[in-house]
Design an enzyme around this catalytic site. Structure first.
Site, PDB file in Angstrom:
ATOM      1  CD1 TRP A  97       0.031  -1.021   3.345  1.00 38.46           C
ATOM      2  CD2 TRP A  97       0.209   1.195   3.277  1.00 38.46           C
ATOM      3  NE1 TRP A  97       0.659  -0.628   4.497  1.00 38.46           N
ATOM      4  CE2 TRP A  97       0.783   0.735   4.491  1.00 38.46           C
ATOM      5  CE3 TRP A  97       0.208   2.569   3.021  1.00 38.46           C
ATOM      6  CZ2 TRP A  97       1.337   1.598   5.437  1.00 38.46           C
ATOM      7  CZ3 TRP A  97       0.761   3.429   3.959  1.00 38.46           C
ATOM      8  CH2 TRP A  97       1.312   2.945   5.152  1.00 38.46           C
ATOM      9  CD  GLU A 140       5.783   4.727  12.648  1.00 35.12           C
ATOM     10  OE1 GLU A 140       6.733   4.458  11.879  1.00 35.12           O
ATOM     11  OE2 GLU A 140       5.161   3.848  13.272  1.00 35.12           O
ATOM     12  CD  GLU A 178       8.587   0.596  10.465  1.00 30.63           C
ATOM     13  OE1 GLU A 178       8.230   1.652  11.000  1.00 30.63           O
ATOM     14  OE2 GLU A 178       8.175  -0.522  10.821  1.00 30.63           O
ATOM     15  CG  HIS A 181       4.484   3.017   8.930  1.00 32.88           C
ATOM     16  ND1 HIS A 181       5.080   2.128   9.805  1.00 32.88           N
ATOM     17  CD2 HIS A 181       4.013   2.260   7.913  1.00 32.88           C
ATOM     18  CE1 HIS A 181       4.956   0.901   9.329  1.00 32.88           C
ATOM     19  NE2 HIS A 181       4.325   0.955   8.180  1.00 32.88           N
ATOM     20  CD  GLU A 231       9.258  -2.985  13.936  1.00 34.97           C
ATOM     21  OE1 GLU A 231       8.083  -2.586  13.868  1.00 34.97           O
ATOM     22  OE2 GLU A 231      10.138  -2.574  13.164  1.00 34.97           O
ATOM     23  CB  THR A 234       5.174   0.329  16.726  1.00 35.26           C
ATOM     24  OG1 THR A 234       5.767  -0.858  16.209  1.00 35.26           O
ATOM     25  CG2 THR A 234       6.267   1.259  17.209  1.00 35.26           C
ATOM     26  CG  ASP A 263       3.267  -2.122   6.869  1.00 31.87           C
ATOM     27  OD1 ASP A 263       2.793  -3.099   6.262  1.00 31.87           O
ATOM     28  OD2 ASP A 263       3.627  -1.074   6.300  1.00 31.87           O
ATOM     29  CD  GLU A 264       5.295  -0.314  12.996  1.00 28.26           C
ATOM     30  OE1 GLU A 264       6.312  -1.033  13.059  1.00 28.26           O
ATOM     31  OE2 GLU A 264       5.340   0.910  12.784  1.00 28.26           O
ATOM     32  CG  HIS A 267       8.189  -4.397   9.775  1.00 24.47           C
ATOM     33  ND1 HIS A 267       7.939  -3.053   9.630  1.00 24.47           N
ATOM     34  CD2 HIS A 267       8.209  -4.909   8.521  1.00 24.47           C
ATOM     35  CE1 HIS A 267       7.820  -2.765   8.339  1.00 24.47           C
ATOM     36  NE2 HIS A 267       7.977  -3.882   7.653  1.00 24.47           N
TER      37      HIS A 267
END
Length: 398
Positions: A97, A140, A178, A181, A231, A234, A263-264, A267
């Site tokens: 995205w 971020e 990242e 974000h 991670e 977050t 996403d976090e 990761h």
């Protein structure tokens, strides 16, 4: 602001995406234009008055290159393993995205109407929620610092800036993922009209200039334990901001925070897998590193946050996050419990005497933190009002 956890202290309510515990005021960051150094002499103070940018504050006496040189070979031997087990947690750019997927389209005829709809939804969100969302975004946006930190780790750094090792590819691609974000949250906040963007932009500049002090000592054992913890933190924080946005009726913002949280989580999976491998091949060294990192406490990358006015901005922002339940001291303890379970720390065998002590320490720490936090909450002092420059000086309970 410094971070410290010892046997008689618990995580502060100043816990947030990258949470920190407070120390006594004598280690607070005193700033001129940036943070000052811990070891400043009188001559250093004079120099600070003359320079527009002073060196970042060294929050602790810093240790460097603590990993024995022979263990660098261990990480080199894991190159092919990392390619097969870590890089798989990246997504191809064409399948990722992008911020524009969730924002008004500036090339659209209906751009103005889309912006007005966004601003209408944003009006329903309370000011304290925006304090937390801004803090998330600023954290971020300090991404250059985090990539730099990863590139300090011996044995896994990107030696050339375009190295083809698996570790270097991961660091660059992780950074690229990242980076979206902060871009997305920044643009949303800009369009919302609810925040003072210039004050926020100054805070970002101060933060990147001040750096961070995670106390990872150029040591990838410590570094990957740190990133595993952060991670997950977050993931929890962005997930809770998504929930709050939904509760206040802004489903689009909930989607934005939720996609960042996903996403976090991905990761987190990669970093916890790296540490799991370290436990497999070097259980004694890894559990000692785990205990060391937890004794020093997991500091928030944004713990040197400053807006040019509030020397205690990080503490105040984190207190609001705690009050709203976005990230709390209980979350800190829960993450520790999760990692102990994820890495099967209680079941480690064949440890040295020091290793067994470290094992006992980390396995017993989370329950102790929770008990101490319960006591702290029972003795909690009345809240006070503090102005936040990010929301035009409005006062919030901290």
């Amino acid at each position: 602001m410094a971070l410290k956890l010892n046997p008689v202290t618990c995580p502060s309510l100043y816990t947030f995406p990258f949470i920190a515990l407070p120390q006594s005021n004598n280690t607070r960051s005193y700033r001129v234009s940036m943070a000052s150094t811990l070891h400043s002499t009188s001559r250093g103070v004079e120099n600070q008055k003359k320079k527009p940018f002073t060196p970042p504050k060294e929050v602790h006496v810093q240790v460097t290159h603590s990993m024995p040189p022979q263990k660098i070979e261990l990480f080199k031997s894991l190159e092919s393993w990392a390619e097969d087990n870590v890089l798989v947690h990246l997504k191809p750019v064409e399948k990722c995205w992008q911020p524009q997927d969730f924002l008004p389209d500036p090339a659209s005829e209906g751009f103005h109407e889309q912006v007005m709809e966004l601003r209408k939804r944003a009006k329903e969100l309370p000011d304290d929620y925006f304090v937390v969302l801004v803090g998330d975004m600023i954290t971020e946006e300090a991404l250059p610092t985090y990539q730099t930190m990863l590139n300090t780790l011996d044995g896994v750094r990107d030696e050339t800036g375009a190295s083809l090792t698996s570790w270097a590819i991961w660091t660059r691609a992780w950074t690229a993922e990242e980076n979206r974000h902060g871009d997305l949250l920044n643009k949303y906040l800009y369009l919302s009209g609810r925040v003072d963007m210039k004050k926020i932009e100054k805070t970002i500049q101060y933060l990147i200039g001040s750096g961070m002090d995670p106390r990872t000592e150029n040591n990838p054992y410590l570094g990957f334990i740190y990133t595993s913890f952060q991670e997950r933190a977050t993931f929890i924080s962005h997930g809770n901001t998504a929930r709050h946005a939904k509760d206040h009726g802004d489903l689009k913002l909930a989607q934005i925070c939720g996609i960042i949280a996903s996403d976090e989580k991905r990761h987190e999976t990669a970093y916890t897998k790296i540490t799991e491998k370290l436990f497999e091949i070097d259980p004694d060294g890894t559990v000692l590193s785990f205990a060391d990192m937890m004794r020093k406490k997991i500091s928030m990358p944004a713990h040197l946050m400053y807006d040019g006015h509030d020397d205690n901005l990080f503490e105040h922002f984190s207190s609001v996050a705690q009050r709203l339940g976005v990230y709390t001291a209980k979350d800190y303890a829960d993450i520790l419990e999760f990692l102990v379970s994820r890495w099967n720390v209680e079941k480690l065998e064949g440890l040295s005497g020091e290793g067994r002590k470290a094992q006992d320490y980390v396995c017993g720490l989370a329950p102790r933190i929770k008990k101490l936090e319960e006591r702290a909450q029972a003795k909690k002092k009345p809240s006070s009002l503090v102005p936040f420059s990010w929301i035009f000086g409005k006062e919030m309970l901290v």
